[in-house]
Design an enzyme around this catalytic site. Structure first.
Site, PDB file in Angstrom:
ATOM      1  N   GLU A 180       0.851  -1.197   0.000  1.00  0.00           N
ATOM      2  CA  GLU A 180       0.000   0.000   0.000  1.00  0.00           C
ATOM      3  C   GLU A 180       0.877   1.234   0.000  1.00  0.00           C
ATOM      4  O   GLU A 180       1.792   1.345   0.827  1.00  0.00           O
ATOM      5  CB  GLU A 180      -0.857   0.047   1.269  1.00  0.00           C
ATOM      6  N   SER A 181       0.586   2.164  -0.875  1.00  0.00           N
ATOM      7  CA  SER A 181       1.247   3.466  -0.901  1.00  0.00           C
ATOM      8  C   SER A 181       2.763   3.277  -1.044  1.00  0.00           C
ATOM      9  O   SER A 181       3.202   2.711  -2.043  1.00  0.00           O
ATOM     10  CB  SER A 181       0.857   4.239   0.364  1.00  0.00           C
TER      11      SER A 181
END
Ligand SMILES: *[C@@H]1O[C@H](CO)[C@@H](O)[C@H](O)[C@H]1NC(C)=O
Ligand SMILES: *[C@@H]1O[C@H](CO)[C@@H](O)[C@H](O)[C@H]1NC(C)=O
Ligand SMILES: *[C@@H]1O[C@H](CO)[C@@H](O)[C@H](O)[C@H]1NC(C)=O
Length: 287
Positions: free
Chosen positions: A134-135
């Site tokens: 994520e991210s």
């Protein structure tokens, strides 16, 4: 002798008990990333591995507690590796020359070594190793896909950037041209980052699925296009989707299929940190 002298060795046999633990001896680790591992009960022989790479400020235990992969591992019986960033701020090094290269000694190398260790130690299935990030972890996922195409069967990233987009020539730097969507690279230039991560590689590359929100103000939505440009070029797919499904996997998300190995999911109105879709991830991985 105490009772625990008998019980502790028993409890540490893989597969007898569910365990979340830190592993310190997973191999060469110049960047000093940490490794945590979760093994559910009744692990089958040759289990699959999912690597869950946290976002900035994240930790291994935090991601274990805050993401759905422990629950899914209990259901589907796979191992989860939770790497933890050694850098201040808890972001991954996705910007140095060393991390953008296979076995360059930086964070991406540490994660690859965690996978190699786990395959050996648990006799895991080397053909079923998957990454979700994520991210900042999504950015790492794209680097792992580029530098270790032979290690990973499929990669999913949420709100990340194309491999190389964050290059600053410093460790864990912030590239505001990338985050702001102000990159002017051709698809061939994007693809070059992938080729340069593992020069000369000609084999199969992981299947990729990438999510991005149209209202992302941290990592501009243009990064979705950069990633698609990068991987459609690497795979030799058309630049525009061959199939598009509205409201899939949920309302306001559009699924775009570019070829067998590349799917993009553009979430209209969703900001940074598109919520993880654990059950969808399992389908994509085939778990
Ligand atoms: C996501 O990951 C893929 C592959 O891991 C990468 O190429 C892509 O650039 C990343 N970006 C986005 C926006 O998801
Ligand atoms: C961002 O773009 C500007 C203008 O093209 C350039 O001068 C600057 O060096 C770039 N910054 C980075 C981190 O690449
Ligand atoms: C991304 O590409 C699509 C299709 O070419 C285009 O319509 C859209 O404006 C682009 N988005 C951004 C943010 O550049």
């Amino acid at each position: 002798m105490k009772l625990s002298d008998f019980l502790l060795p028993l409890l540490s046999i893989p597969g007898v008990c569910a365990q979340f633990q830190q592993v310190t001896n997973f191999g060469s680790n110049p960047s000093k990333a940490k490794m945590y591992i979760y093994t559910p009960t009744n692990l089958p022989p040759n289990p699959a591995i999912v690597v869950g790479v946290h976002y900035c400020t994240g930790t291994g235990p935090g991601y274990y507690n805050g993401s759905p992969y422990k629950r899914l591992a209990d259901q589907k019986k796979f191992i989860v590796i939770y790497p933890e960033s050694p850098n201040s701020g808890g972001c991954w090094d996705v910007s140095s020359r060393a991390t953008l290269r296979r076995d360059g000694g930086a964070d991406s190398n540490a994660i690859a070594n965690m996978v190699r260790y786990t395959i050996n130690q648990y006799k895991a299935d080397p053909k079923r190793v998957y990454v979700i990030g994520e991210s900042s972890g999504g950015m790492m996922a794209s680097i792992l896909a580029a530098a270790y195409p032979d290690l990973f069967a499929a990669v999913i990233n949420y709100s990340g950037v194309a491999c190389g987009c964050f290059f600053t020539d410093s460790v864990a730097g912030w590239n505001s041209n990338c985050s702001g969507g102000r990159m002017n690279l051709t698809p061939a230039q994007w693809a070059k980052y992938v080729y340069d991560a593992y020069p000369g590689y000609n084999g199969v590359r992981p299947r990729m699925q990438l999510y991005h929100g149209s209202a992302d103000t941290t990592i501009a939505p243009a990064n979705y296009n950069y990633s698609i440009a990068q991987w459609s070029t690497v795979f030799g797919y058309p630049a525009t989707p061959i199939q598009q499904k509205a409201n899939t996997p949920e309302s306001k998300y559009t699924t775009q299929i570019f070829g067998d190995r590349l799917t993009g999911i553009y979430a209209s109105g969703v900001g940074h940190g598109v919520p993880v879709h654990g059950d969808e991830d399992m389908k994509f991985f085939g778990l």
